[in-house]
Scaffold this motif. Structure first.
Motif, PDB file in Angstrom:
ATOM      1  N   LEU A 150       0.917  -1.310  -0.088  1.00  0.00           N
ATOM      2  CA  LEU A 150       0.037  -0.101   0.040  1.00  0.00           C
ATOM      3  C   LEU A 150       0.780   1.251  -0.044  1.00  0.00           C
ATOM      4  O   LEU A 150       0.519   2.443  -0.821  1.00  0.00           O
ATOM      5  CB  LEU A 150      -1.364   0.151   1.527  1.00  0.00           C
ATOM      6  N   SER A 151       1.827   1.081   1.023  1.00  0.00           N
ATOM      7  CA  SER A 151       3.303   2.360   0.829  1.00  0.00           C
ATOM      8  C   SER A 151       3.451   2.028  -0.615  1.00  0.00           C
ATOM      9  O   SER A 151       3.628   3.191  -1.050  1.00  0.00           O
ATOM     10  CB  SER A 151       3.819   2.527   2.034  1.00  0.00           C
ATOM     11  N   GLY A 152       4.269   1.099  -1.196  1.00  0.00           N
ATOM     12  CA  GLY A 152       4.812   1.503  -2.094  1.00  0.00           C
ATOM     13  C   GLY A 152       4.127   2.045  -3.747  1.00  0.00           C
ATOM     14  O   GLY A 152       4.191   3.229  -4.047  1.00  0.00           O
ATOM     15  N   GLY A 153       2.438   1.304  -3.415  1.00  0.00           N
ATOM     16  CA  GLY A 153       1.301   1.533  -4.230  1.00  0.00           C
ATOM     17  C   GLY A 153       1.083   3.687  -3.843  1.00  0.00           C
ATOM     18  O   GLY A 153       0.942   3.825  -5.199  1.00  0.00           O
ATOM     19  N   LEU A 154       0.831   3.008  -3.422  1.00  0.00           N
ATOM     20  CA  LEU A 154       0.886   5.215  -3.137  1.00  0.00           C
ATOM     21  C   LEU A 154       2.032   6.262  -3.319  1.00  0.00           C
ATOM     22  O   LEU A 154       1.802   7.453  -3.838  1.00  0.00           O
ATOM     23  CB  LEU A 154       0.462   5.202  -1.530  1.00  0.00           C
ATOM     24  N   LEU A 155       2.572   5.884  -3.225  1.00  0.00           N
ATOM     25  CA  LEU A 155       4.273   7.113  -3.534  1.00  0.00           C
ATOM     26  C   LEU A 155       3.707   6.943  -5.062  1.00  0.00           C
ATOM     27  O   LEU A 155       3.921   7.656  -5.600  1.00  0.00           O
ATOM     28  CB  LEU A 155       5.041   6.144  -2.865  1.00  0.00           C
ATOM     29  N   MET A 156       3.804   5.473  -5.825  1.00  0.00           N
ATOM     30  CA  MET A 156       3.587   5.556  -7.301  1.00  0.00           C
ATOM     31  C   MET A 156       2.405   6.684  -7.691  1.00  0.00           C
ATOM     32  O   MET A 156       2.649   7.385  -8.790  1.00  0.00           O
ATOM     33  CB  MET A 156       3.501   4.334  -7.877  1.00  0.00           C
ATOM     34  N   ALA A 160      10.545   3.790  -9.572  1.00  0.00           N
ATOM     35  CA  ALA A 160      11.182   3.734  -8.251  1.00  0.00           C
ATOM     36  C   ALA A 160      11.595   4.578  -6.987  1.00  0.00           C
ATOM     37  O   ALA A 160      11.450   3.568  -6.368  1.00  0.00           O
ATOM     38  CB  ALA A 160      12.701   4.213  -8.747  1.00  0.00           C
ATOM     39  N   LEU A 161      11.120   5.021  -7.212  1.00  0.00           N
ATOM     40  CA  LEU A 161      10.700   5.474  -5.152  1.00  0.00           C
ATOM     41  C   LEU A 161       9.206   5.171  -4.934  1.00  0.00           C
ATOM     42  O   LEU A 161       9.628   4.831  -3.676  1.00  0.00           O
ATOM     43  CB  LEU A 161      10.015   7.420  -5.760  1.00  0.00           C
ATOM     44  N   GLY A 162       8.769   4.243  -5.876  1.00  0.00           N
ATOM     45  CA  GLY A 162       7.289   4.143  -5.357  1.00  0.00           C
ATOM     46  C   GLY A 162       7.982   2.400  -4.813  1.00  0.00           C
ATOM     47  O   GLY A 162       7.669   1.283  -3.187  1.00  0.00           O
ATOM     48  N   ILE A 163       9.263   1.325  -5.511  1.00  0.00           N
ATOM     49  CA  ILE A 163       9.360   0.411  -5.231  1.00  0.00           C
ATOM     50  C   ILE A 163      10.522   0.589  -3.608  1.00  0.00           C
ATOM     51  O   ILE A 163      10.295  -0.209  -2.779  1.00  0.00           O
ATOM     52  CB  ILE A 163      10.459  -0.063  -6.396  1.00  0.00           C
ATOM     53  N   LEU A 164      11.147   1.393  -3.885  1.00  0.00           N
ATOM     54  CA  LEU A 164      12.162   1.752  -2.447  1.00  0.00           C
ATOM     55  C   LEU A 164      10.998   2.443  -0.992  1.00  0.00           C
ATOM     56  O   LEU A 164      11.176   1.916   0.333  1.00  0.00           O
ATOM     57  CB  LEU A 164      12.976   3.286  -2.449  1.00  0.00           C
ATOM     58  N   GLY A 165       9.532   2.836  -1.528  1.00  0.00           N
ATOM     59  CA  GLY A 165       9.430   3.311  -0.526  1.00  0.00           C
ATOM     60  C   GLY A 165       7.889   2.448   0.190  1.00  0.00           C
ATOM     61  O   GLY A 165       8.415   1.694   1.595  1.00  0.00           O
ATOM     62  N   GLY A 166       8.011   1.485  -0.909  1.00  0.00           N
ATOM     63  CA  GLY A 166       7.642  -0.250  -0.270  1.00  0.00           C
ATOM     64  C   GLY A 166       8.156  -0.635  -0.004  1.00  0.00           C
ATOM     65  O   GLY A 166       7.907  -1.170   1.627  1.00  0.00           O
ATOM     66  N   PHE A 167       9.748  -1.178  -0.088  1.00  0.00           N
ATOM     67  CA  PHE A 167      10.700  -1.957   1.301  1.00  0.00           C
ATOM     68  C   PHE A 167      10.744  -1.704   2.002  1.00  0.00           C
ATOM     69  O   PHE A 167      10.712  -2.801   3.383  1.00  0.00           O
ATOM     70  CB  PHE A 167      12.223  -1.991   0.282  1.00  0.00           C
TER      71      PHE A 167
END
Length: 98
Positions: free
Chosen positions: A67-73, A80-87
């Motif tokens: 959810l965090s990665g999806g929200l960031l993307m 890349a920001l979404g993937i790193l934020g999700g991790f």
């Protein structure tokens, strides 16, 4: 069956289908099909991610990360920001004992 023969058979099956797909490049699709095809990548991505997130024993941590990665993307349009934020969200949830 030998390896070269397997490769040759795989080529014989794959190449004509790809050539057919490339030759359809000048085809004008109706607006319905164009709109329909826009949703294919999203539905394929959801079909890959949702079972992996919800089918796991640590589904709560993975859900937070997804959810965090999806929200960031969605907000930044930056993959890349979404993937790193999700991790990062996943590991923070793991460190927090969720």
């Amino acid at each position: 069956m030998s390896l070269p023969l397997v490769l040759l058979l795989m080529w014989a099956v794959t190449y004509p289908l790809r050539l057919l797909g490339l030759s359809l490049g000048r085809l004008q699709l109706p607006p319905f099909w164009l709109n329909f095809l826009k949703f294919v990548p999203v539905s394929v991505f959801a079909a890959l991610v949702v079972p992996d997130v919800l089918g796991s024993s640590e589904w709560a941590r993975r859900l937070v990360g997804a959810l965090s990665g999806g929200l960031l993307m969605w907000r930044t349009r930056h993959l890349a920001l979404g993937i790193l934020g999700g991790f990062a969200a996943y590991w923070l949830a793991r460190l927090a004992g969720l």
